[in-house]
Every structure is written in C-alpha cells, then in structure tokens.
Design an enzyme around this catalytic site. Structure first.
Site, PDB file in Angstrom:
ATOM      1  N   LYS A  69      54.371 -28.875  81.192  1.00 43.78           N
ATOM      2  CA  LYS A  69      54.514 -29.172  82.623  1.00 43.78           C
ATOM      3  C   LYS A  69      53.312 -29.905  83.216  1.00 43.78           C
ATOM      4  O   LYS A  69      53.469 -30.785  84.066  1.00 43.78           O
ATOM      5  CB  LYS A  69      54.797 -27.884  83.399  1.00 43.78           C
ATOM      6  CG  LYS A  69      56.135 -27.262  83.035  1.00 43.78           C
ATOM      7  CD  LYS A  69      56.381 -25.962  83.772  1.00 43.78           C
ATOM      8  CE  LYS A  69      57.707 -25.343  83.331  1.00 43.78           C
ATOM      9  NZ  LYS A  69      58.006 -24.101  84.049  1.00 43.78           N
ATOM     10  N   ASP A 105      60.248 -25.357  90.224  1.00 42.48           N
ATOM     11  CA  ASP A 105      59.877 -23.978  89.879  1.00 42.48           C
ATOM     12  C   ASP A 105      59.408 -23.216  91.108  1.00 42.48           C
ATOM     13  O   ASP A 105      59.721 -22.035  91.282  1.00 42.48           O
ATOM     14  CB  ASP A 105      58.728 -23.967  88.859  1.00 42.48           C
ATOM     15  CG  ASP A 105      59.197 -24.224  87.441  1.00 42.48           C
ATOM     16  OD1 ASP A 105      60.381 -23.962  87.148  1.00 42.48           O
ATOM     17  OD2 ASP A 105      58.375 -24.667  86.620  1.00 42.48           O
ATOM     18  N   ALA A 126      47.629 -19.097  83.637  1.00 44.89           N
ATOM     19  CA  ALA A 126      47.115 -20.187  84.471  1.00 44.89           C
ATOM     20  C   ALA A 126      47.708 -21.536  84.081  1.00 44.89           C
ATOM     21  O   ALA A 126      47.098 -22.579  84.301  1.00 44.89           O
ATOM     22  CB  ALA A 126      45.587 -20.236  84.372  1.00 44.89           C
ATOM     23  N   LEU A 208      58.718 -14.184  83.986  1.00 46.54           N
ATOM     24  CA  LEU A 208      59.411 -15.472  84.013  1.00 46.54           C
ATOM     25  C   LEU A 208      60.342 -15.654  82.817  1.00 46.54           C
ATOM     26  O   LEU A 208      61.265 -16.468  82.868  1.00 46.54           O
ATOM     27  CB  LEU A 208      58.412 -16.638  84.053  1.00 46.54           C
ATOM     28  CG  LEU A 208      57.443 -16.715  85.236  1.00 46.54           C
ATOM     29  CD1 LEU A 208      56.843 -18.117  85.324  1.00 46.54           C
ATOM     30  CD2 LEU A 208      58.096 -16.349  86.550  1.00 46.54           C
ATOM     31  N   TYR A 210      63.428 -14.705  80.299  1.00 47.25           N
ATOM     32  CA  TYR A 210      64.754 -14.204  80.662  1.00 47.25           C
ATOM     33  C   TYR A 210      65.602 -14.004  79.413  1.00 47.25           C
ATOM     34  O   TYR A 210      65.287 -14.505  78.334  1.00 47.25           O
ATOM     35  CB  TYR A 210      65.459 -15.175  81.618  1.00 47.25           C
ATOM     36  CG  TYR A 210      65.682 -16.563  81.038  1.00 47.25           C
ATOM     37  CD1 TYR A 210      66.821 -16.853  80.287  1.00 47.25           C
ATOM     38  CD2 TYR A 210      64.750 -17.582  81.231  1.00 47.25           C
ATOM     39  CE1 TYR A 210      67.015 -18.119  79.744  1.00 47.25           C
ATOM     40  CE2 TYR A 210      64.936 -18.845  80.692  1.00 47.25           C
ATOM     41  CZ  TYR A 210      66.076 -19.109  79.950  1.00 47.25           C
ATOM     42  OH  TYR A 210      66.270 -20.356  79.409  1.00 47.25           O
TER      43      TYR A 210
END
Length: 263
Positions: A69, A105, A126, A208, A210
């Site tokens: 990302k 997000d 982080a 976060l 799943y």
C-alpha cells in the site's frame, strides 16, 4: 459488450475474498456499467514495480493489499482524497491514461464500526493499513496511540499527532486494533499477557484479518471482550473502491448490498 480487467495485488493473496465480491458486483451491474468487468487475484513478487505490472496486465483498476500500500502511493500519477494524508493507497484507477490512487480503507474501517462512541484507540503495527486507520480515527476526534516493534514508519504517526511507542504503553484503550500481519501467520501481534491487560480494559478488540477466528480474536473471546474481524471493513472498502471503478455510476451503498449477499 466491452470487457475490462481488474484485480487485487498482494503477497500473499490466495486468502483474498475481493475477487468473489467484486465479480458479483460486475455481474450485477453490467447493464448500468455497459461493460463486463473481471476481477482476479494477482500474486505480486515483493520486488515488483506496481505501476509496470498494472499497465502490463492492461488493468482498468485494482486494489492493493499487504505489503504494497505504501509503495502504491509512490508510483501513482495522481493521489486523491484521504490517501494524500495517509501516505498509503489501496485503490488504483486508470483515469484519462493516468494512474490515480485512492484510499478506501480509512472510511471503510470507520463505517464498519457498530458503535462510534470510542474516545481512544491503540493501533498495533505501522504499515499502510495502520496509516489509513490512524488518519480516519484522528479525523473523527479520537486519541490515537501506535505501537510498533521498531521505529520504522513511526515518524509519520508522530507528525499526525499520535502517541508512538516501541514498548507497550501502560494505559487503557477503548479500541485495540491489530493492523499487523501476525494473524496471517496464526500468531499474536503482542505478548499474550500484555494483550490480556488491554482486552480486560477495552471496549472492542478489532482484527483487520478476516475469515477465521485469529489468535488475537480468540484471546478476546476467552476474556469476554467484544471483538470484530475485518470482514465488514473488507466489504465497505471494496464497495467504496467499486464506486471508483464504476466512475461513480454505482454508489457504494448499492455495491455493499450485493457484496454482503455473497460474503
């Protein structure tokens, strides 16, 4: 009908449900869109250049997940919205031959919270996801603390006004968020006893990851701390991304309904 190709870049990627939920939307809304989209998982070698891969594959849009990302943020021709603040991109769209980066997000996480009455949060990790969450939670008025094993990346959070730690702070937090990749390796992100202390005082443990009961969530369950996995965040961020892929023809609320029905 014209075909358009979309995908999700990640490593690992086989666990991703993004192809399932996006393809359901492309099928449902093909008449409105006037094209048939196909969305597929793309395992990206760690040394890959994201923009080159995007263009080589002839994509119209893509999502970006771990661990790319922040790198995606660096290769875009333009950055729009909250992605400018958080330095991380999870959505890429080809607009007028330019690669445009967005971050869904941040809002996706906030929309996924069942309650909104939290005063403070501790984010573990982080990386790109942590950056997006910190930006959104600060925007919503929460006090945000970030705990990371090294100082790498913490300067961003300090500039944002977060309290940053490399050792667990001796404080209580309403929200304890696991934004590390530990759950993908079936590990806890933090010492078990330290986590227990946070969970006993906390209002919500949020992972976060799943699709399964992670060690993080399992510990929260054991201590009867309310917990939530990343499924709703996944669907909300995906629906917000789909709105971008559709050039705003399909509002995210409609995409969310379809995605929720298949996952």
């Amino acid at each position: 009908m014209k075909l358009k190709s979309f995908g999700v870049f990640g490593n690992p990627i086989k666990h991703s449900k993004s192809p399932l939920i996006h393809n359901a939307c492309f099928l449902t809304f093909q008449k409105e869109l006037r094209f048939l989209g196909h969305y597929h998982p793309i395992l990206l070698p760690l040394e890959s250049h994201i923009k080159s891969e995007f263009l080589h594959l002839g994509l119209s849009g893509a999502n970006v997940t771990l661990p790319f990302k922040e790198r995606a943020f660096q290769v875009c021709d333009k950055i729009k919205g909250i992605a400018l603040e958080c330095g991380a991109v999870n959505t890429l769209v080809l607009e007028n031959d330019e690669l445009v980066g967005y971050n869904t997000d941040a809002l996706g996480f906030y929309l996924s919270l069942k309650q909104k009455n939290y005063q403070n949060a501790l984010i573990l990790g982080a990386g790109g996801s942590a950056k997006a969450l910190a930006c959104e939670l600060k925007k919503q008025g929460l006090q945000v603390s970030v705990l990371n094993r090294s100082s790498r990346g913490l300067d961003f959070f300090q500039r944002l006004g977060c309290d940053c730690f490399m050792e667990p702070p001796k404080s209580a937090f309403d929200l304890i968020i696991n934004a590390t990749s530990a759950s993908l390796h079936n590990e806890l992100p933090l010492n078990k006893e330290v986590l227990k202390g946070y969970f006993k005082e906390g209002k919500l443990a949020y992972d976060l990851a799943y699709g399964f009961l992670t060690p993080f969530l399992s510990l929260a369950k054991e201590l009867k701390t309310p917990f939530q996995d990343g499924k709703d965040m996944l669907i909300y961020q995906a629906a917000l991304s789909f709105e971008k892929f559709s050039a705003s023809q399909i509002p995210y609320s409609k995409a969310f309904e379809v995605m929720r029905s298949v996952f």
